[in-house]
Write a protein that holds these residues in place. Structure first.
Motif, PDB file in Angstrom:
ATOM      1  N   PRO A  93     -26.940  26.898 -11.003  1.00 23.91           N
ATOM      2  CA  PRO A  93     -26.047  26.168 -10.091  1.00 23.91           C
ATOM      3  C   PRO A  93     -26.881  25.194  -9.261  1.00 23.91           C
ATOM      4  O   PRO A  93     -27.954  25.559  -8.775  1.00 23.91           O
ATOM      5  CB  PRO A  93     -25.449  27.255  -9.205  1.00 23.91           C
ATOM      6  CG  PRO A  93     -26.087  28.536  -9.581  1.00 23.91           C
ATOM      7  CD  PRO A  93     -26.996  28.335 -10.745  1.00 23.91           C
ATOM      8  N   ARG A  94     -26.402  23.957  -9.136  1.00 21.08           N
ATOM      9  CA  ARG A  94     -27.130  22.993  -8.305  1.00 21.08           C
ATOM     10  C   ARG A  94     -26.738  23.189  -6.851  1.00 21.08           C
ATOM     11  O   ARG A  94     -25.560  23.432  -6.558  1.00 21.08           O
ATOM     12  CB  ARG A  94     -26.813  21.572  -8.754  1.00 21.08           C
ATOM     13  CG  ARG A  94     -27.317  21.266 -10.156  1.00 21.08           C
ATOM     14  CD  ARG A  94     -26.894  19.870 -10.616  1.00 21.08           C
ATOM     15  NE  ARG A  94     -27.343  19.602 -11.977  1.00 21.08           N
ATOM     16  CZ  ARG A  94     -26.701  18.812 -12.838  1.00 21.08           C
ATOM     17  NH1 ARG A  94     -25.573  18.206 -12.484  1.00 21.08           N
ATOM     18  NH2 ARG A  94     -27.181  18.614 -14.049  1.00 21.08           N
ATOM     19  N   ARG A  95     -27.704  23.070  -5.967  1.00 20.21           N
ATOM     20  CA  ARG A  95     -27.404  23.088  -4.523  1.00 20.21           C
ATOM     21  C   ARG A  95     -26.716  21.757  -4.207  1.00 20.21           C
ATOM     22  O   ARG A  95     -27.139  20.713  -4.697  1.00 20.21           O
ATOM     23  CB  ARG A  95     -28.712  23.222  -3.738  1.00 20.21           C
ATOM     24  CG  ARG A  95     -29.467  24.512  -4.066  1.00 20.21           C
ATOM     25  CD  ARG A  95     -30.945  24.424  -3.751  1.00 20.21           C
ATOM     26  NE  ARG A  95     -31.233  24.311  -2.337  1.00 20.21           N
ATOM     27  CZ  ARG A  95     -32.436  23.972  -1.842  1.00 20.21           C
ATOM     28  NH1 ARG A  95     -33.449  23.693  -2.650  1.00 20.21           N
ATOM     29  NH2 ARG A  95     -32.624  23.910  -0.542  1.00 20.21           N
TER      30      ARG A  95
ATOM     31  N   GLY B  95     -32.955  14.279  -8.816  1.00 18.73           N
ATOM     32  CA  GLY B  95     -32.632  14.440 -10.231  1.00 18.73           C
ATOM     33  C   GLY B  95     -31.148  14.599 -10.474  1.00 18.73           C
ATOM     34  O   GLY B  95     -30.353  14.749  -9.542  1.00 18.73           O
ATOM     35  N   ASP B  96     -30.758  14.482 -11.750  1.00 20.70           N
ATOM     36  CA  ASP B  96     -29.368  14.674 -12.185  1.00 20.70           C
ATOM     37  C   ASP B  96     -28.385  13.703 -11.538  1.00 20.70           C
ATOM     38  O   ASP B  96     -27.222  14.035 -11.302  1.00 20.70           O
ATOM     39  CB  ASP B  96     -28.915  16.131 -11.914  1.00 20.70           C
ATOM     40  CG  ASP B  96     -29.794  17.137 -12.628  1.00 20.70           C
ATOM     41  OD1 ASP B  96     -30.284  16.808 -13.718  1.00 20.70           O
ATOM     42  OD2 ASP B  96     -29.991  18.231 -12.078  1.00 20.70           O
ATOM     43  N   GLU B  97     -28.841  12.487 -11.265  1.00 23.84           N
ATOM     44  CA  GLU B  97     -27.971  11.496 -10.629  1.00 23.84           C
ATOM     45  C   GLU B  97     -27.003  10.863 -11.635  1.00 23.84           C
ATOM     46  O   GLU B  97     -26.176  10.038 -11.272  1.00 23.84           O
ATOM     47  CB  GLU B  97     -28.815  10.383  -9.994  1.00 23.84           C
ATOM     48  CG  GLU B  97     -29.759  10.855  -8.884  1.00 23.84           C
ATOM     49  CD  GLU B  97     -31.137  11.257  -9.399  1.00 23.84           C
ATOM     50  OE1 GLU B  97     -31.300  11.400 -10.629  1.00 23.84           O
ATOM     51  OE2 GLU B  97     -32.047  11.438  -8.570  1.00 23.84           O
TER      52      GLU B  97
ATOM     53  N   GLY C 232     -26.980  23.012 -13.881  1.00 29.71           N
ATOM     54  CA  GLY C 232     -28.068  22.285 -14.550  1.00 29.71           C
ATOM     55  C   GLY C 232     -27.841  22.038 -16.031  1.00 29.71           C
ATOM     56  O   GLY C 232     -27.406  22.938 -16.750  1.00 29.71           O
ATOM     57  N   THR C 233     -28.153  20.814 -16.482  1.00 25.52           N
ATOM     58  CA  THR C 233     -28.023  20.441 -17.892  1.00 25.52           C
ATOM     59  C   THR C 233     -29.082  21.156 -18.730  1.00 25.52           C
ATOM     60  O   THR C 233     -28.863  21.478 -19.890  1.00 25.52           O
ATOM     61  CB  THR C 233     -28.199  18.908 -18.024  1.00 25.52           C
ATOM     62  OG1 THR C 233     -27.303  18.284 -17.106  1.00 25.52           O
ATOM     63  CG2 THR C 233     -27.901  18.408 -19.416  1.00 25.52           C
ATOM     64  N   THR C 234     -30.244  21.424 -18.140  1.00 34.62           N
ATOM     65  CA  THR C 234     -31.335  22.039 -18.889  1.00 34.62           C
ATOM     66  C   THR C 234     -31.342  23.552 -18.729  1.00 34.62           C
ATOM     67  O   THR C 234     -31.485  24.282 -19.694  1.00 34.62           O
ATOM     68  CB  THR C 234     -32.681  21.430 -18.424  1.00 34.62           C
ATOM     69  OG1 THR C 234     -32.658  20.044 -18.763  1.00 34.62           O
ATOM     70  CG2 THR C 234     -33.872  22.089 -19.096  1.00 34.62           C
TER      71      THR C 234
ATOM     72  N   ALA D 230     -36.128  17.431 -18.247  1.00 32.55           N
ATOM     73  CA  ALA D 230     -35.003  16.502 -18.081  1.00 32.55           C
ATOM     74  C   ALA D 230     -33.816  16.954 -18.922  1.00 32.55           C
ATOM     75  O   ALA D 230     -33.984  17.520 -19.998  1.00 32.55           O
ATOM     76  CB  ALA D 230     -35.422  15.097 -18.509  1.00 32.55           C
ATOM     77  N   GLY D 231     -32.629  16.700 -18.427  1.00 33.23           N
ATOM     78  CA  GLY D 231     -31.412  16.923 -19.201  1.00 33.23           C
ATOM     79  C   GLY D 231     -30.476  15.778 -18.864  1.00 33.23           C
ATOM     80  O   GLY D 231     -29.931  15.724 -17.765  1.00 33.23           O
ATOM     81  N   HIS D 232     -30.358  14.818 -19.773  1.00 31.99           N
ATOM     82  CA  HIS D 232     -29.556  13.611 -19.510  1.00 31.99           C
ATOM     83  C   HIS D 232     -28.282  13.679 -20.353  1.00 31.99           C
ATOM     84  O   HIS D 232     -28.352  13.812 -21.570  1.00 31.99           O
ATOM     85  CB  HIS D 232     -30.359  12.356 -19.841  1.00 31.99           C
ATOM     86  CG  HIS D 232     -31.560  12.189 -18.947  1.00 31.99           C
ATOM     87  ND1 HIS D 232     -32.422  11.119 -19.027  1.00 31.99           N
ATOM     88  CD2 HIS D 232     -32.029  12.956 -17.930  1.00 31.99           C
ATOM     89  CE1 HIS D 232     -33.367  11.251 -18.104  1.00 31.99           C
ATOM     90  NE2 HIS D 232     -33.164  12.363 -17.441  1.00 31.99           N
ATOM     91  N   THR D 233     -27.148  13.571 -19.693  1.00 34.38           N
ATOM     92  CA  THR D 233     -25.869  13.709 -20.395  1.00 34.38           C
ATOM     93  C   THR D 233     -25.269  12.342 -20.673  1.00 34.38           C
ATOM     94  O   THR D 233     -25.200  11.493 -19.782  1.00 34.38           O
ATOM     95  CB  THR D 233     -24.873  14.513 -19.525  1.00 34.38           C
ATOM     96  OG1 THR D 233     -25.548  15.667 -19.029  1.00 34.38           O
ATOM     97  CG2 THR D 233     -23.650  14.927 -20.319  1.00 34.38           C
TER      98      THR D 233
HETATM   99 MG    MG Z   1     -30.229  16.053 -15.615  1.00 27.63          MG
END
Ligand code: MG
Ligand code: GDP
Ligand code: IMO
Length: 425
Positions: free
Chosen positions: A305-307, A12-14, A299-301, A39-42
């Protein structure tokens, strides 16, 4: 005439949102077909940042139809708030949005159940869901008896059906240790209000998309999450509850595979993961923190913190094959540009043996050791590169090696969040 898919190849978050927004100009309809408000799409347009959870990333391109298909689990207040927030920024949703009457709705009990279950780990580790009620809503969809679809809100027996479900859910939540109090009358009133506001958008999107294809329209499918979070083919149980790899497009949208002509796999030049589960190339050190800082990996949502870790070619190769990927979009090249050396995981070692396939069981994945190839960093600014030839030789070598390892050509390289910070190869 045909469909093109944008699918995440990692956890995710690619930066799928950026790619969908960029490609939208060549399409008539953009379709979200699985996942939900997890989902959180920027999308970044002219310095303005839009974070989309439910609404397809085509929304920032005028004249494009945006469809939310039957495979999505929709949280009405979240979707309506997103519509309002877009409108307040001058992005209107009216004739350019259709929401499937077949899709399943997220209710307050799903979110309470998600939170209660998140608190109890699976095999010693919490899945670390987004607490958006995704798993419980999909469970009710497949269980059928306690499911409510968008189209049900407009039927005379909605209240009665909901009251029956609330009685059961209240008992279930009490057993799970949740103190959530469900008042059927209040939820009915709230969702009736949502139903009235959503009415203009509600449609039979399955037939709409089939008609559109038969009349020559071009469809862009926007995947949510990533292939490694796929419920059937990902790192179960540390996955989401839908088919988030390329195999989910047809089921979630109602568009048979014969219409799908192309799939673009999106991946970062490194790896991130939010929540629990094995992550062979994870960097629990200062380099991991450096990548998190440079890439703003939060994270957008959920803001978690993302690993962070090195690029895992074993995982991405598997994902590219699974998702039927034709070409790659490699994102965040600018983040790697700061590092003195860059590592690629080219194989795993499991019980002393070198393997190049992605293990099917999480217990095995936990035990693998990554085999790295080390490339020198290029340590040169790439954010203003407009062509591949503008990139430093080291960066080009890195991209070539990634393409070789994955067995797919690189079609797009992203060197920053903005639309213009993109190289089409
Ligand atoms: Mg995302
Ligand atoms: P998605 O869920 O796949 O759409 O991705 P997210 O929006 O959750 O996360 C991607 C993040 O990376 C967003 O903040 C984007 O604005 C940002 N982004 C996209 N492409 C690039 C890039 O090439 N470089 C940098 N530095 N950031 C990028
Ligand atoms: P986009 O579309 C990254 C992760 C959660 C958790 C697991 C299950 O922005 O790429 P869920 O709430 O779906 O039951 O959580 O999946 N997850 C995501 N990670 N990006 C996402 O979406 C995600 N959606 C879910 O962190 O590990």
């Amino acid at each position: 005439m045909s469909g093109t898919c944008v699918i995440g190849l990692q956890w995710g978050d690619e930066a799928k949102g950026k790619i969908v927004d960029l490609l939208t100009r060549d399409f008539d309809i953009v379709v979200r077909y699985q996942g939900g408000a997890n989902a959180g799409h920027t999308v970044v347009v002219g310095g303005e940042v839009y974070k989309l959870h439910h609404i397809p990333s085509g929304v920032l391109s005028p004249g494009v139809m945006n469809v939310i298909g039957p495979g999505v689990v929709l949280n009405p207040p979240v979707a309506l708030q997103e519509i309002d927030s877009l409108a307040s920024r001058g992005v209107q949703l009216a004739d350019n949005l259709r929401i499937s009457d077949r899709l399943h709705l997220v209710f307050p009990w799903h979110i309470a159940e998600d939170k209660a279950l998140n608190a109890s780990p699976v095999g010693g580790e919490s899945i670390g869901t987004t607490n958006r009620g995704i798993g419980p809503c999909y469970r009710d969809k497949y269980g059928r008896s306690h499911a409510i679809r968008l189209g049900d809100l407009y039927r005379p027996d909605f209240r009665e059906k909901m009251e029956r479900i609330v009685d059961f859910k209240q008992l279930l939540l009490a057993h799970l240790g949740s103190d959530e109090l469900l008042v059927a009358g209040e939820i009915f009133d709230e969702y009736s209000g949502h139903a009235a506001r959503m009415k203009p958008f509600v449609a039979d999107t399955t037939n709409y998309l089939l008609d559109a294809l038969e009349s020559g329209k071009r469809l862009l499918f926007e995947g949510a999450q990533g292939s490694m979070l796929d419920i059937d083919h990902g790192t179960f149980p540390f996955v989401t509850s839908s088919n988030s790899s390329g195999v989910g497009v047809s089921a979630g949208s109602g568009v048979p595979a014969r219409w799908i002509k192309k799939t673009i796999g999106v991946c970062k030049g490194y790896t991130t993961r939010v929540g629990g589960g094995p992550f062979p190339t994870e960097l629990a050190d200062e380099i991991g923190q450096r990548i998190r800082d440079l890439g703003h990996e939060y994270g957008t949502t959920t803001g978690r913190p993302r690993r962070c870790g090195w690029f895992d070619a074993v995982a991405v190769r598997y994902a590219a094959r699974l998702s039927g990927v034709d070409s790659l979009a490699i994102m965040m090249l600018d983040v790697l540009s700061e590092l003195s050396e860059v590592k690629l995981c080219v194989a795993y070692e499991l019980d002393g043996q070198r393997i190049e396939h992605f293990p099917s069981h999480t217990d095995d994945l936990r035990r693998v050791k990554p085999v790295f190839e080390v490339l020198p960093g290029w340590q040169q600014e790439v954010r203003s590169a407009g062509r591949i030839s503008d990139l430093p030789a080291g960066a080009r070598r890195y991209l070539d090696r990634v393409a070789e390892l994955i067995g797919r050509p690189v079609e797009i390289v992203s060197v920053g969040p903005g639309r213009e910070q993109t190289i089409f190869v």
